[in-house]
Design a protein around this motif. Structure first.
Motif, mmCIF file in Angstrom:
data_model
loop_
_atom_site.group_PDB
_atom_site.id
_atom_site.type_symbol
_atom_site.label_atom_id
_atom_site.label_comp_id
_atom_site.label_asym_id
_atom_site.label_seq_id
_atom_site.Cartn_x
_atom_site.Cartn_y
_atom_site.Cartn_z
ATOM 1 N N ALA A 137 -22.815 -15.643 10.323
ATOM 2 C CA ALA A 137 -21.542 -15.574 11.023
ATOM 3 C C ALA A 137 -20.527 -16.082 11.014
ATOM 4 C CB ALA A 137 -21.706 -15.143 12.422
ATOM 5 N N LEU A 138 -21.142 -17.887 11.311
ATOM 6 C CA LEU A 138 -19.866 -18.526 11.202
ATOM 7 C C LEU A 138 -19.463 -18.957 9.605
ATOM 8 C CD1 LEU A 138 -22.268 -20.991 13.630
ATOM 9 C CD2 LEU A 138 -19.820 -20.238 13.842
ATOM 10 N N ALA A 139 -20.273 -19.155 8.556
ATOM 11 C CA ALA A 139 -20.023 -19.172 7.366
ATOM 12 C C ALA A 139 -19.003 -18.137 6.996
ATOM 13 C CB ALA A 139 -21.261 -19.093 6.684
ATOM 14 N N LYS A 140 -18.896 -16.731 7.213
ATOM 15 C CA LYS A 140 -18.262 -15.988 6.918
ATOM 16 C C LYS A 140 -16.828 -15.951 8.181
ATOM 17 C CE LYS A 140 -21.950 -12.908 5.637
ATOM 18 N NZ LYS A 140 -22.697 -11.470 6.454
ATOM 19 N N GLY A 141 -16.770 -16.970 9.101
ATOM 20 C CA GLY A 141 -15.226 -17.080 10.020
ATOM 21 C C GLY A 141 -15.033 -16.008 11.021
ATOM 22 N N CYS A 156 -19.508 -16.320 18.434
ATOM 23 C CA CYS A 156 -20.665 -17.132 17.440
ATOM 24 C C CYS A 156 -21.882 -17.929 18.456
ATOM 25 C CB CYS A 156 -20.578 -17.785 16.401
ATOM 26 S SG CYS A 156 -19.568 -16.824 14.689
ATOM 27 N N VAL A 157 -20.947 -18.816 19.129
ATOM 28 C CA VAL A 157 -22.144 -19.568 20.196
ATOM 29 C C VAL A 157 -22.622 -18.983 20.958
ATOM 30 C CG1 VAL A 157 -22.432 -21.973 21.349
ATOM 31 C CG2 VAL A 157 -20.871 -21.929 19.337
ATOM 32 N N PHE A 158 -21.964 -18.114 22.010
ATOM 33 C CA PHE A 158 -22.292 -17.402 22.916
ATOM 34 C C PHE A 158 -23.399 -16.238 22.683
ATOM 35 C CE2 PHE A 158 -17.931 -18.100 24.633
ATOM 36 C CZ PHE A 158 -18.373 -19.141 25.546
ATOM 37 N N ARG A 159 -23.363 -16.092 21.810
ATOM 38 C CA ARG A 159 -24.217 -14.633 21.133
ATOM 39 C C ARG A 159 -25.410 -15.624 20.702
ATOM 40 N NH1 ARG A 159 -22.118 -10.125 21.796
ATOM 41 N NH2 ARG A 159 -20.167 -9.468 20.957
ATOM 42 N N PHE A 160 -25.597 -16.423 20.361
ATOM 43 C CA PHE A 160 -27.152 -17.115 20.466
ATOM 44 C C PHE A 160 -27.127 -17.724 21.593
ATOM 45 C CE2 PHE A 160 -29.541 -20.826 19.128
ATOM 46 C CZ PHE A 160 -30.577 -20.567 18.357
ATOM 47 N N GLU A 161 -26.596 -18.452 22.389
ATOM 48 C CA GLU A 161 -27.129 -18.759 23.368
ATOM 49 C C GLU A 161 -27.903 -17.600 24.348
ATOM 50 O OE1 GLU A 161 -24.724 -22.740 25.010
ATOM 51 O OE2 GLU A 161 -22.835 -20.520 24.286
ATOM 52 N N ALA A 162 -27.008 -16.846 24.420
ATOM 53 C CA ALA A 162 -27.395 -15.355 24.851
ATOM 54 C C ALA A 162 -28.935 -15.519 24.295
ATOM 55 C CB ALA A 162 -26.122 -13.737 25.425
ATOM 56 N N ARG A 163 -28.921 -14.592 23.649
ATOM 57 C CA ARG A 163 -30.638 -14.340 23.007
ATOM 58 C C ARG A 163 -31.734 -15.109 23.092
ATOM 59 N NH1 ARG A 163 -33.064 -10.617 22.072
ATOM 60 N NH2 ARG A 163 -34.174 -9.833 20.177
ATOM 61 N N PHE A 164 -31.095 -16.565 22.355
ATOM 62 C CA PHE A 164 -31.941 -17.579 22.961
ATOM 63 C C PHE A 164 -32.586 -17.388 24.651
ATOM 64 C CE2 PHE A 164 -32.200 -21.790 24.405
ATOM 65 C CZ PHE A 164 -32.501 -22.767 23.695
ATOM 66 N N LEU A 165 -31.909 -18.071 25.533
ATOM 67 C CA LEU A 165 -32.279 -17.811 26.748
ATOM 68 C C LEU A 165 -33.147 -16.154 26.930
ATOM 69 C CD1 LEU A 165 -29.360 -18.947 28.227
ATOM 70 C CD2 LEU A 165 -30.757 -20.357 28.152
ATOM 71 N N ASP A 166 -32.444 -15.086 26.408
ATOM 72 C CA ASP A 166 -33.277 -14.211 26.440
ATOM 73 C C ASP A 166 -35.329 -14.565 26.079
ATOM 74 O OD1 ASP A 166 -33.657 -11.586 27.964
ATOM 75 O OD2 ASP A 166 -33.247 -10.571 25.572
ATOM 76 N N LEU A 167 -34.681 -14.525 25.283
ATOM 77 C CA LEU A 167 -36.080 -14.618 24.256
ATOM 78 C C LEU A 167 -36.550 -16.054 24.691
ATOM 79 C CD1 LEU A 167 -35.032 -14.023 20.352
ATOM 80 C CD2 LEU A 167 -36.190 -12.709 21.960
#
Length: 248
Positions: free
Chosen positions: A124-128, A134-145
């Protein structure tokens, strides 16, 4: 001796010698691994070029004894995300994603969903795509998992559904409280209820307007920084640069 092939994201690279590298990877089938790639910088080798950070690779790995570096016997770069490398802000955001994996996950514990979340963030970061999202979505998934996602729907005091337009957040209590139920936490934060709603939506992968009010991204950033630092006892090395990239 077990030989495994896997897709992996390159988190960190260190020169070991003139021809070899030590590599930190997060692999789909293997989790976080630390390995040595002997001869990876030679012109002619099984690696088809040296490893570089923030890239997607396919590796062949021989597992060694616990506490020692695994042996990487072959590798090929499948995607090096040039769009990320050309943009300082995107590079900072991707580095933060990599640091969360490298610094706060256990070695040798595979989590395919976490790998997929990180690869999706890089893509997603590479596609603009918008940096903050991008960061918030990953952090939320990271904390959840990892089992550290804060409680967002139920008040930590009255145990009823969160209500009202303003709420409290307590890192010590692990989540949100109604405005009328302030937690006994001197570190509590006063935030708008929509921050809890947004965090819940990001966890579930649902769309959410990060510009719902002018300071939403800054408020969510402050809350997540506070929560991550409390849970892991520190923040990733690249956090400062990520904040500059995301908040401007």
């Amino acid at each position: 001796m077990r030989v495994r092939k896997s897709l992996a994201l390159v988190l960190r690279v260190f020169d070991f010698s003139e021809t070899s590298q030590v590599v930190h990877l997060y692999a789909r089938e293997l989790g976080k691994i630390h390995g040595i790639a002997k001869g990876s910088k030679r012109k002619k080798s099984a690696f088809r070029g040296p490893f570089d950070i923030l890239s997607l690779v396919e590796i062949l790995r021989i597992e060694k004894d616990p506490g020692t570096l695994d042996l990487l016997t072959a590798g090929e770069t499948l995607e090096d995300y040039p769009e990320i490398r050309r943009d300082w802000a995107r590079f900072s955001a991707a580095s933060y994603v990599a640091d969360l994996l490298d610094e706060f996950t256990a070695e040798g514990v595979p989590q395919a969903d976490l790998y997929e979340a990180a690869e999706s963030a890089f893509a997603a970061l590479a596609k603009g795509a918008p940096l903050a999202e991008c960061v918030f979505r990953f952090e939320a998934r990271f904390l959840d998992l990892l089992g550290h996602f804060p409680r967002v729907d139920t008040c930590g005091s009255c145990r009823k559904a969160i209500s009202g337009s303003d709420v409290w957040f307590s890192v010590r209590d692990g989540g949100f409280h109604c405005a009328k139920c302030p937690p006994r936490d001197p570190l509590r934060l006063a935030v708008k209820r929509v921050v809890a709603d947004g965090l819940g939506a990001l966890r579930q992968g649902r769309p959410f307007n990060l510009k719902i009010y002018a300071k939403f991204a800054a408020d969510l950033r402050r809350l997540l920084d506070f929560h991550i630092k409390y849970v892991f006892d520190r923040e990733p090395k690249s956090a400062r640069f990520m904040r500059e990239a995301v908040l401007g």
